[in-house]
Design a protein around this motif. Sequence first.
Motif, PDB file in Angstrom:
ATOM      1  N   ALA A 172      18.709   4.881  -3.296  1.00  0.00           N
ATOM      2  CA  ALA A 172      17.607   5.762  -2.906  1.00  0.00           C
ATOM      3  C   ALA A 172      18.122   7.167  -2.625  1.00  0.00           C
ATOM      4  O   ALA A 172      19.211   7.348  -2.090  1.00  0.00           O
ATOM      5  N   THR A 173      17.336   8.142  -3.019  1.00  0.00           N
ATOM      6  CA  THR A 173      17.650   9.524  -2.684  1.00  0.00           C
ATOM      7  C   THR A 173      16.514  10.050  -1.838  1.00  0.00           C
ATOM      8  O   THR A 173      15.560   9.325  -1.540  1.00  0.00           O
ATOM      9  N   LEU A 174      16.620  11.311  -1.490  1.00  0.00           N
ATOM     10  CA  LEU A 174      15.575  11.937  -0.703  1.00  0.00           C
ATOM     11  C   LEU A 174      14.228  11.845  -1.419  1.00  0.00           C
ATOM     12  O   LEU A 174      13.193  11.650  -0.800  1.00  0.00           O
ATOM     13  N   ILE A 175      14.283  11.997  -2.754  1.00  0.00           N
ATOM     14  CA  ILE A 175      13.014  12.072  -3.479  1.00  0.00           C
ATOM     15  C   ILE A 175      12.574  10.756  -4.118  1.00  0.00           C
ATOM     16  O   ILE A 175      11.396  10.527  -4.287  1.00  0.00           O
ATOM     17  N   ASN A 176      13.515   9.918  -4.485  1.00  0.00           N
ATOM     18  CA  ASN A 176      13.077   8.679  -5.146  1.00  0.00           C
ATOM     19  C   ASN A 176      14.097   7.561  -4.969  1.00  0.00           C
ATOM     20  O   ASN A 176      15.108   7.730  -4.296  1.00  0.00           O
ATOM     21  N   SER A 177      13.779   6.421  -5.600  1.00  0.00           N
ATOM     22  CA  SER A 177      14.733   5.312  -5.569  1.00  0.00           C
ATOM     23  C   SER A 177      14.801   4.724  -6.978  1.00  0.00           C
ATOM     24  O   SER A 177      14.138   5.215  -7.892  1.00  0.00           O
ATOM     25  N   VAL A 178      15.615   3.721  -7.137  1.00  0.00           N
ATOM     26  CA  VAL A 178      15.729   3.061  -8.443  1.00  0.00           C
ATOM     27  C   VAL A 178      15.258   1.614  -8.282  1.00  0.00           C
ATOM     28  O   VAL A 178      15.634   0.946  -7.312  1.00  0.00           O
ATOM     29  N   ALA A 179      14.399   1.168  -9.189  1.00  0.00           N
ATOM     30  CA  ALA A 179      13.944  -0.233  -9.156  1.00  0.00           C
ATOM     31  C   ALA A 179      14.246  -0.871 -10.511  1.00  0.00           C
ATOM     32  O   ALA A 179      14.136  -0.211 -11.558  1.00  0.00           O
ATOM     33  N   PHE A 180      14.654  -2.113 -10.484  1.00  0.00           N
ATOM     34  CA  PHE A 180      15.042  -2.791 -11.722  1.00  0.00           C
ATOM     35  C   PHE A 180      14.077  -3.938 -12.002  1.00  0.00           C
ATOM     36  O   PHE A 180      13.756  -4.725 -11.112  1.00  0.00           O
ATOM     37  N   ILE A 181      13.614  -4.016 -13.269  1.00  0.00           N
ATOM     38  CA  ILE A 181      12.838  -5.186 -13.706  1.00  0.00           C
ATOM     39  C   ILE A 181      13.442  -5.640 -15.031  1.00  0.00           C
ATOM     40  O   ILE A 181      14.356  -4.978 -15.558  1.00  0.00           O
ATOM     41  N   SER A 182      12.931  -6.744 -15.574  1.00  0.00           N
ATOM     42  CA  SER A 182      13.520  -7.206 -16.840  1.00  0.00           C
ATOM     43  C   SER A 182      12.998  -6.349 -17.983  1.00  0.00           C
ATOM     44  O   SER A 182      11.892  -5.810 -17.933  1.00  0.00           O
ATOM     45  N   LYS A 183      13.833  -6.227 -19.005  1.00  0.00           N
ATOM     46  CA  LYS A 183      13.494  -5.375 -20.138  1.00  0.00           C
ATOM     47  C   LYS A 183      12.244  -5.911 -20.853  1.00  0.00           C
ATOM     48  O   LYS A 183      11.408  -5.153 -21.323  1.00  0.00           O
ATOM     49  N   ARG A 184      12.136  -7.257 -20.837  1.00  0.00           N
ATOM     50  CA  ARG A 184      11.000  -7.852 -21.539  1.00  0.00           C
ATOM     51  C   ARG A 184       9.677  -7.517 -20.841  1.00  0.00           C
ATOM     52  O   ARG A 184       8.705  -7.136 -21.465  1.00  0.00           O
ATOM     53  N   ASP A 185       9.689  -7.597 -19.498  1.00  0.00           N
ATOM     54  CA  ASP A 185       8.487  -7.217 -18.744  1.00  0.00           C
ATOM     55  C   ASP A 185       8.134  -5.753 -18.998  1.00  0.00           C
ATOM     56  O   ASP A 185       6.985  -5.399 -19.214  1.00  0.00           O
ATOM     57  N   PHE A 186       9.169  -4.934 -18.956  1.00  0.00           N
ATOM     58  CA  PHE A 186       8.997  -3.482 -19.144  1.00  0.00           C
ATOM     59  C   PHE A 186       8.335  -3.225 -20.495  1.00  0.00           C
ATOM     60  O   PHE A 186       7.309  -2.533 -20.592  1.00  0.00           O
ATOM     61  N   ALA A 187       8.920  -3.841 -21.561  1.00  0.00           N
ATOM     62  CA  ALA A 187       8.421  -3.605 -22.921  1.00  0.00           C
ATOM     63  C   ALA A 187       6.976  -4.089 -23.051  1.00  0.00           C
ATOM     64  O   ALA A 187       6.138  -3.433 -23.667  1.00  0.00           O
ATOM     65  N   LYS A 188       6.716  -5.275 -22.414  1.00  0.00           N
ATOM     66  CA  LYS A 188       5.374  -5.842 -22.488  1.00  0.00           C
ATOM     67  C   LYS A 188       4.363  -4.881 -21.845  1.00  0.00           C
ATOM     68  O   LYS A 188       3.310  -4.586 -22.401  1.00  0.00           O
ATOM     69  N   GLU A 195       0.806  -1.226   0.000  1.00  0.00           N
ATOM     70  CA  GLU A 195       0.000   0.000   0.000  1.00  0.00           C
ATOM     71  C   GLU A 195       0.839   1.276   0.000  1.00  0.00           C
ATOM     72  O   GLU A 195       0.305   2.363  -0.100  1.00  0.00           O
ATOM     73  N   GLU A 196       2.146   1.129   0.198  1.00  0.00           N
ATOM     74  CA  GLU A 196       2.955   2.331   0.263  1.00  0.00           C
ATOM     75  C   GLU A 196       3.548   2.614  -1.108  1.00  0.00           C
ATOM     76  O   GLU A 196       4.122   1.732  -1.745  1.00  0.00           O
ATOM     77  N   ARG A 197       3.363   3.847  -1.549  1.00  0.00           N
ATOM     78  CA  ARG A 197       3.835   4.205  -2.881  1.00  0.00           C
ATOM     79  C   ARG A 197       5.165   4.934  -2.771  1.00  0.00           C
ATOM     80  O   ARG A 197       5.303   5.895  -2.039  1.00  0.00           O
ATOM     81  N   ASN A 198       6.152   4.433  -3.502  1.00  0.00           N
ATOM     82  CA  ASN A 198       7.465   5.065  -3.491  1.00  0.00           C
ATOM     83  C   ASN A 198       7.837   5.468  -4.906  1.00  0.00           C
ATOM     84  O   ASN A 198       7.910   4.621  -5.807  1.00  0.00           O
ATOM     85  N   LEU A 199       8.075   6.756  -5.062  1.00  0.00           N
ATOM     86  CA  LEU A 199       8.483   7.249  -6.376  1.00  0.00           C
ATOM     87  C   LEU A 199       9.796   6.567  -6.767  1.00  0.00           C
ATOM     88  O   LEU A 199      10.697   6.421  -5.934  1.00  0.00           O
ATOM     89  N   ALA A 200       9.894   6.139  -8.041  1.00  0.00           N
ATOM     90  CA  ALA A 200      11.121   5.431  -8.428  1.00  0.00           C
ATOM     91  C   ALA A 200      11.418   5.592  -9.907  1.00  0.00           C
ATOM     92  O   ALA A 200      10.523   5.781 -10.720  1.00  0.00           O
ATOM     93  N   TYR A 201      12.721   5.551 -10.211  1.00  0.00           N
ATOM     94  CA  TYR A 201      13.146   5.371 -11.597  1.00  0.00           C
ATOM     95  C   TYR A 201      12.998   3.878 -11.857  1.00  0.00           C
ATOM     96  O   TYR A 201      13.596   3.077 -11.134  1.00  0.00           O
ATOM     97  N   ILE A 202      12.193   3.502 -12.860  1.00  0.00           N
ATOM     98  CA  ILE A 202      12.081   2.082 -13.189  1.00  0.00           C
ATOM     99  C   ILE A 202      13.004   1.809 -14.375  1.00  0.00           C
ATOM    100  O   ILE A 202      12.911   2.480 -15.409  1.00  0.00           O
ATOM    101  N   ILE A 203      13.921   0.869 -14.186  1.00  0.00           N
ATOM    102  CA  ILE A 203      14.881   0.539 -15.237  1.00  0.00           C
ATOM    103  C   ILE A 203      14.567  -0.874 -15.747  1.00  0.00           C
ATOM    104  O   ILE A 203      14.462  -1.806 -14.943  1.00  0.00           O
ATOM    105  N   GLY A 204      14.418  -1.007 -17.075  1.00  0.00           N
ATOM    106  CA  GLY A 204      14.244  -2.328 -17.671  1.00  0.00           C
ATOM    107  C   GLY A 204      15.585  -2.825 -18.177  1.00  0.00           C
ATOM    108  O   GLY A 204      16.206  -2.192 -19.025  1.00  0.00           O
ATOM    109  N   LEU A 205      16.045  -3.938 -17.589  1.00  0.00           N
ATOM    110  CA  LEU A 205      17.382  -4.442 -17.906  1.00  0.00           C
ATOM    111  C   LEU A 205      17.305  -5.693 -18.777  1.00  0.00           C
ATOM    112  O   LEU A 205      16.507  -6.587 -18.507  1.00  0.00           O
ATOM    113  N   PRO A 206      18.152  -5.762 -19.816  1.00  0.00           N
ATOM    114  CA  PRO A 206      18.220  -7.004 -20.591  1.00  0.00           C
ATOM    115  C   PRO A 206      18.899  -8.089 -19.765  1.00  0.00           C
ATOM    116  O   PRO A 206      19.660  -7.772 -18.845  1.00  0.00           O
ATOM    117  N   PRO A 207      18.634  -9.386 -20.097  1.00  0.00           N
ATOM    118  CA  PRO A 207      19.345 -10.452 -19.378  1.00  0.00           C
ATOM    119  C   PRO A 207      20.837 -10.308 -19.633  1.00  0.00           C
ATOM    120  O   PRO A 207      21.221  -9.860 -20.702  1.00  0.00           O
TER     121      PRO A 207
END
Lengths: 370, 305
Positions: free
Chosen positions: A172-188, A103-115
């Motif tokens: 993580a910074t004061l304002i956001n964090s970075v989260a990584f998912i797979s590039k394929r999920d991201f593209a989908k 339920e907690e929302r955290n602002l983040a840069y979402i990065i899609g990474l290739p395998p």
Amino acid sequence: MILVAFRNLFQNKIRLVISVGGVALALLLILALDAVFSGVEQQVTAYIDYSGADVFVSQEGVRNMHMASSALSASVASKVKAVSGVASVTPILYVTNVVVADEERNLAYIIGLPPNAAMGGPWRVVAGERIPSDGEAIIDAGVAEKSGIGLGDEVKILGEEFTVAGLSDGTATLINSVAFISKRDFAKLRGDPGTVSYLLVKVEPGGSPERVAARIEAQVSEVTAQTRPAFAAQERRVIKDMSTDVIAIMNLTGFLIGMAVMALTVYTATLSRRAEYGVLKALGARNGHLYRTVLAQALISVALGFGLGLAFTLLLAAIVPQLGTNLSLLISGASLVKVSLVSLVIAAFSAILPIRQIAGLDPAMVFRGK
Amino acid sequence: MESQIPRSKSQLPIPDYQSSNSATLKVDRVTKRYGSGATEVTAVQEVSLTVAAGEIVLIRGPSGSGKTTLLSMLGALLKPTEGTIRLDGTTLSELAENRLPDIRLRQFGFIFQDFNLLSALTALENVALVAALAGAKGKEARKRAAGLMTDLGLKERLNFLPEKLSGGEKQRVAIARALVNDPAIILADEPTANLDSKIGHEIMRLLRRIAKEQNRSVVIVSHDQRIKDIADRVLWLEDGQFKEMVTMATDPVCGMAVEREKAAAQLELDGVTYYFCSRGCRAEFEAERRGQVVGDRLTLQVGRP
Ligand SMILES: Nc1ncnc2c1ncn2[C@@H]1O[C@H](COP(=O)(O)OP(=O)(O)OP(=O)(O)O)[C@@H](O)[C@H]1O
Ligand SMILES: [Mg+2]
């Protein structure tokens, strides 16, 4: 006369504490806010700094990541790879979104990474995977802890459920964090498998990133290629542009408070010694001597205030990271120079009124008993 | 001169160097008017006066008679409206404003009624500061100040703040401060008014010896009757002008000091004029002298010289 200034200052301890303390707090306001934004500026480029890339390639005209969107056709990757001096290319997808954990929302840069991504992944992993497989996410350890989740728990990213497979540190910074998912999920999820956001380029050992970047721009159409430091500088500029107004307002506030406190104390200190300045005049002190005394008093108080303010700020900078926040204070040279100048202006201005008082003193008044 | 003032143990020592700086102060028909139009006040009117090196002049007079105004003009603190003030070759009253601080610093030593020491500085610093203003380096200034203050019996008080000093000590610090730049002229306005009479007397004797032994001129403004004996000259200022000098006489009956001009009664007898504080005293005196015995009063008076 400097001695007189010192003695006058230190004779009235309460007034000294008020004036020095007041100026210190005012300067602290300026210094600390500068430090907060310097800290944010530094944090905001963490992803870029630790990406491992030498050159960032983006859609033509896009020069940074924060609040930007870049789209490159997937085929550009092979064109860039063909440029001489390029050792490897890692395409990533990027968007600013939220990580919803419990339920907690955290602002983040979402990065899609290739395998098998050679670059652009988390740089310090404290638990679990380094590269997310499909259906997995790697999120910041601090964010996970705050939301009370761990490896194997579910988080929602881009509206989809992911399993936390890794926890990273320093993301993580004061304002956001970075989260990584797979590039394929991201593209989908974005419904667009044909584009990527940025290409991270590693140059051949001994090669010059500047030259490689220039070559990429020359040989590949509709792209902007920047070295990592240039890309990071652009990122910092965005933050700076956003913070300029806030900083300006707070600087002005600090300046005015400092000035008011200082002007008032220097003025009352001089006024309370009006008679003594008159005596000095009668004994043969020149106006210049007396002006210097007043100015020295102002300068000494402001210098003490500056020292105290700086000490407070350093203390804050040391304590704040211990408090478990993502706030980091960075005292920059530019900020110190600015605050020193502000202090000098405060000292000079606060001495003006008292100096005018002294200039108008009639030395003959001493024989009249004030 | 010196022999008139016996040195006793209780007397304060004074610095034993001779001033290298002595000068004659000449005041020529000086007038000072304050304000203008309906509110104009003539505080000093056509006053002339010469103070020789080593001379002590005491200026007395009723309140508001212009004493302080005159002293301020002598010390280059105030410009006369008319007339000239000369210190040896220099006409102070014509000097540009920015030359005056230096003259005050080097030629004059000021002593005030309420001492006017800087409260945040120690006794030594108060004196050294004025030497430093005249260009002495810090260490030299302190040395000179300390030497002078030691001579004035303040050796144990050098590092005291003024608030920790007695009135007499404060005034001695002020005197050291007035002397530290070796001035030709010392100007003092009511220097004993805030001191008890014994200390006041000591201070006056000190000023006298400074004048006589160091050949400095001293001009003192004071109400204090008792100090007239230390002056070479006593001047009476009234309504801004020097009036005929007040001469004092002693009532032969009750022993009170009376101003001749203001004596309530006087009597000439065998070519000698006697002054009395009241008619009663004169009557008594007459009765006694003329041998008119009135009751047993005479027997009471017989033993009197
Ligand atoms: N700055 C001034 N402006 C206007 N009038 C003044 C000023 N200073 C002095 N006076 C007036 O000049 C006259 C002489 O004053 P001054 O202070 O010289 O007298 P004084 O003899 O020293 O008196 P006291 O014995 O009370 O000290 C007085 O009438 C006084 O009101
Ligand atoms: Mg007076």
